[in-house]
Design an enzyme around this catalytic site. Sequence first.
Site, mmCIF file in Angstrom:
data_model
loop_
_atom_site.group_PDB
_atom_site.id
_atom_site.type_symbol
_atom_site.label_atom_id
_atom_site.label_comp_id
_atom_site.label_asym_id
_atom_site.label_seq_id
_atom_site.Cartn_x
_atom_site.Cartn_y
_atom_site.Cartn_z
ATOM 1 N N ASP A 40 0.864 -1.175 0.000
ATOM 2 C CA ASP A 40 0.000 0.000 0.000
ATOM 3 C C ASP A 40 0.899 1.222 0.000
ATOM 4 O O ASP A 40 2.056 1.167 0.419
ATOM 5 C CB ASP A 40 -0.940 0.035 1.215
ATOM 6 C CG ASP A 40 -2.209 0.843 0.931
ATOM 7 O OD1 ASP A 40 -3.250 0.254 0.608
ATOM 8 O OD2 ASP A 40 -2.137 2.097 0.992
ATOM 9 N N ASP A 66 4.780 3.108 -3.903
ATOM 10 C CA ASP A 66 3.803 3.779 -4.756
ATOM 11 C C ASP A 66 3.870 3.122 -6.140
ATOM 12 O O ASP A 66 4.912 3.172 -6.800
ATOM 13 C CB ASP A 66 4.181 5.271 -4.835
ATOM 14 C CG ASP A 66 3.212 6.083 -5.670
ATOM 15 O OD1 ASP A 66 2.432 5.490 -6.429
ATOM 16 O OD2 ASP A 66 3.261 7.321 -5.557
ATOM 17 N N ASN A 89 -4.281 -4.440 -7.863
ATOM 18 C CA ASN A 89 -5.552 -3.956 -7.301
ATOM 19 C C ASN A 89 -5.554 -2.453 -7.036
ATOM 20 O O ASN A 89 -6.613 -1.822 -7.055
ATOM 21 C CB ASN A 89 -5.842 -4.715 -5.989
ATOM 22 C CG ASN A 89 -6.920 -4.038 -5.174
ATOM 23 O OD1 ASN A 89 -8.119 -4.196 -5.432
ATOM 24 N ND2 ASN A 89 -6.515 -3.242 -4.179
ATOM 25 N N SER A 147 -12.588 -2.344 -13.859
ATOM 26 C CA SER A 147 -13.928 -1.919 -13.469
ATOM 27 C C SER A 147 -14.842 -2.035 -14.678
ATOM 28 O O SER A 147 -14.384 -1.904 -15.823
ATOM 29 C CB SER A 147 -13.854 -0.460 -13.015
ATOM 30 O OG SER A 147 -15.141 0.119 -13.043
ATOM 31 N N TYR A 160 -10.887 7.583 -15.902
ATOM 32 C CA TYR A 160 -10.827 6.329 -15.139
ATOM 33 C C TYR A 160 -11.177 5.145 -16.052
ATOM 34 O O TYR A 160 -10.474 4.125 -16.069
ATOM 35 C CB TYR A 160 -11.796 6.423 -13.964
ATOM 36 C CG TYR A 160 -11.940 5.176 -13.124
ATOM 37 C CD1 TYR A 160 -10.894 4.738 -12.308
ATOM 38 C CD2 TYR A 160 -13.129 4.451 -13.118
ATOM 39 C CE1 TYR A 160 -11.035 3.598 -11.514
ATOM 40 C CE2 TYR A 160 -13.277 3.316 -12.323
ATOM 41 C CZ TYR A 160 -12.231 2.898 -11.525
ATOM 42 O OH TYR A 160 -12.384 1.777 -10.739
ATOM 43 N N LYS A 164 -8.727 1.954 -17.046
ATOM 44 C CA LYS A 164 -9.099 0.559 -16.772
ATOM 45 C C LYS A 164 -9.155 -0.251 -18.075
ATOM 46 O O LYS A 164 -8.759 -1.419 -18.101
ATOM 47 C CB LYS A 164 -10.439 0.497 -16.030
ATOM 48 C CG LYS A 164 -10.384 1.007 -14.586
ATOM 49 C CD LYS A 164 -9.461 0.171 -13.719
ATOM 50 C CE LYS A 164 -9.644 0.413 -12.231
ATOM 51 N NZ LYS A 164 -8.606 -0.265 -11.407
ATOM 52 N N THR A 195 -17.231 -1.263 0.455
ATOM 53 C CA THR A 195 -15.907 -1.206 1.086
ATOM 54 C C THR A 195 -15.958 -0.099 2.145
ATOM 55 O O THR A 195 -16.944 0.651 2.205
ATOM 56 C CB THR A 195 -14.815 -0.889 0.034
ATOM 57 O OG1 THR A 195 -15.109 0.379 -0.537
ATOM 58 C CG2 THR A 195 -14.727 -1.947 -1.047
HETATM 59 N N1 LIG Z 1 -15.023 0.321 -4.822
HETATM 60 C C1 LIG Z 1 -15.699 0.084 -5.959
HETATM 61 O O1 LIG Z 1 -16.933 0.210 -6.024
HETATM 62 C C2 LIG Z 1 -14.938 -0.373 -7.195
HETATM 63 C C3 LIG Z 1 -15.654 -0.634 -8.376
HETATM 64 C C4 LIG Z 1 -14.987 -1.079 -9.510
HETATM 65 C C5 LIG Z 1 -13.605 -1.257 -9.457
HETATM 66 N N2 LIG Z 1 -12.919 -0.988 -8.303
HETATM 67 C C6 LIG Z 1 -11.458 -1.174 -8.307
HETATM 68 O O2 LIG Z 1 -11.101 -2.057 -7.234
HETATM 69 C C7 LIG Z 1 -9.806 -1.707 -6.748
HETATM 70 C C8 LIG Z 1 -9.869 -1.492 -5.240
HETATM 71 O O3 LIG Z 1 -10.827 -0.492 -4.950
HETATM 72 P P1 LIG Z 1 -11.220 -0.108 -3.459
HETATM 73 O O4 LIG Z 1 -12.615 0.433 -3.514
HETATM 74 O O5 LIG Z 1 -10.913 -1.217 -2.526
HETATM 75 O O6 LIG Z 1 -10.226 1.145 -3.221
HETATM 76 P P2 LIG Z 1 -9.804 1.890 -1.881
HETATM 77 O O7 LIG Z 1 -9.606 3.312 -2.243
HETATM 78 O O8 LIG Z 1 -10.727 1.555 -0.735
HETATM 79 O O9 LIG Z 1 -8.387 1.218 -1.526
HETATM 80 C C9 LIG Z 1 -7.309 1.336 -2.399
HETATM 81 C C10 LIG Z 1 -6.019 1.185 -1.620
HETATM 82 O O10 LIG Z 1 -4.961 1.386 -2.579
HETATM 83 C C11 LIG Z 1 -4.006 2.253 -2.029
HETATM 84 N N3 LIG Z 1 -3.360 3.002 -3.109
HETATM 85 C C12 LIG Z 1 -3.866 4.048 -3.807
HETATM 86 N N4 LIG Z 1 -2.968 4.510 -4.683
HETATM 87 C C13 LIG Z 1 -1.864 3.735 -4.544
HETATM 88 C C14 LIG Z 1 -0.603 3.729 -5.156
HETATM 89 N N5 LIG Z 1 -0.291 4.647 -6.075
HETATM 90 N N6 LIG Z 1 0.304 2.787 -4.795
HETATM 91 C C15 LIG Z 1 0.001 1.871 -3.834
HETATM 92 N N7 LIG Z 1 -1.195 1.846 -3.201
HETATM 93 C C16 LIG Z 1 -2.109 2.760 -3.545
HETATM 94 C C17 LIG Z 1 -4.771 3.180 -1.074
HETATM 95 O O11 LIG Z 1 -3.908 3.716 -0.061
HETATM 96 C C18 LIG Z 1 -5.842 2.242 -0.519
HETATM 97 O O12 LIG Z 1 -5.448 1.628 0.699
HETATM 98 C C19 LIG Z 1 -9.371 -0.477 -7.537
HETATM 99 O O13 LIG Z 1 -8.555 -0.872 -8.623
HETATM 100 C C20 LIG Z 1 -10.677 0.103 -8.038
HETATM 101 O O14 LIG Z 1 -10.502 0.883 -9.188
HETATM 102 C C21 LIG Z 1 -13.557 -0.558 -7.172
#
Ligand SMILES: NC(=O)c1ccc[n+]([C@@H]2O[C@H](COP(=O)([O-])OP(=O)(O)OC[C@H]3O[C@@H](n4cnc5c(N)ncnc54)[C@H](O)[C@@H]3O)[C@@H](O)[C@H]2O)c1
Length: 258
Positions: A40, A66, A89, A147, A160, A164, A195
């Site tokens: 993370d 990062d 992810n 996504s 976005y 993706k 989440t």
């Molecule tokens: N939440 C949704 O409804 C949803 C829907 C479709 C797709 N997604 C995809 O699922 C994945 C996870 O989503 P989520 O909702 O759990 O996100 P979230 O924002 O709750 O968690 C993402 C985590 O990634 C970390 N992060 C962000 N940028 C980073 C970087 N540059 N390097 C390392 N870590 C980094 C953040 O600190 C965070 O802990 C993402 O790829 C998102 O696009 C989510």
Amino acid sequence: MAMELDLEGHRVLVTGAGQGVGRGIALGFAAAGAEVVVNDLRLERAARVVEEITAVGGAAVASPFDVTDYAAVAAAVKALGGVDVLVNNAGNAGAEGWSGLATFVDTEPAQWEPFLRVNLYGVLHCCRAALPAMIAKGWGRIVTIISDSGRTGEANMAAYATAKAGAAGLTRALALENGRHGITVNNISLGTMRTPVTEKTWSDPDNPMAKKLMARYTIRRPGLPEDVAALAVFLASPQASWITGQTYPLNGGISFAQ
Ligand SMILES: NC(=O)c1ccc[n+]([C@@H]2O[C@H](COP(=O)([O-])OP(=O)(O)OC[C@H]3O[C@@H](n4cnc5c(N)ncnc54)[C@H](O)[C@@H]3O)[C@@H](O)[C@H]2O)c1
């Protein structure tokens, strides 16, 4: 043939695993016996998930970096001596990274960059860093979380969606290049998830936005991190060795793959 999914002896890097979907995936791999590298951007989040895993006897280490910084990604993967499974992810669609919904013509290039950097360049970086050791070993698995915004399109989220869709295209190219090395590469395409960042919306049964959204879903609930973990672990398992280059919608039936 054994049907139990056993990832013992495999080192799995899950990016953005400090919370939400990534945390769920990390816990799923740990439960399947893998050693999980919890990445993370924020060390305290990764450390918390490592604690959760080790508290129940699982194996995990924190690896804060990062994904947008290729040198940092490459150094982390090198320090690990490579990984067997990479789950891309890390993403920034949620409240933390989201700078507002807007039609494409109302946005400027500077607003597109954060989405492209994390959701597309982040995936390019991690794949580039992880593949050489997988090729040398003759075995590897890459699972990228995309996504439905990128798979079917989504208004007001063009940058976005573009990022993706780009990551999904990378998956197909890498699948073609690396199948002969025993490496599979697949996408999981998510619908709306429950989440921590969206918890407030979903925990209120009368929330009008939640009601409106769920009316569009065949299975009337948001996705859960454990739904994603189950499919990610399967795609990474030895049993999924003939599945590559595919995109699996995991979306409660809001739309279908043809
Ligand atoms: N939440 C949704 O409804 C949803 C829907 C479709 C797709 N997604 C995809 O699922 C994945 C996870 O989503 P989520 O909702 O759990 O996100 P979230 O924002 O709750 O968690 C993402 C985590 O990634 C970390 N992060 C962000 N940028 C980073 C970087 N540059 N390097 C390392 N870590 C980094 C953040 O600190 C965070 O802990 C993402 O790829 C998102 O696009 C989510």
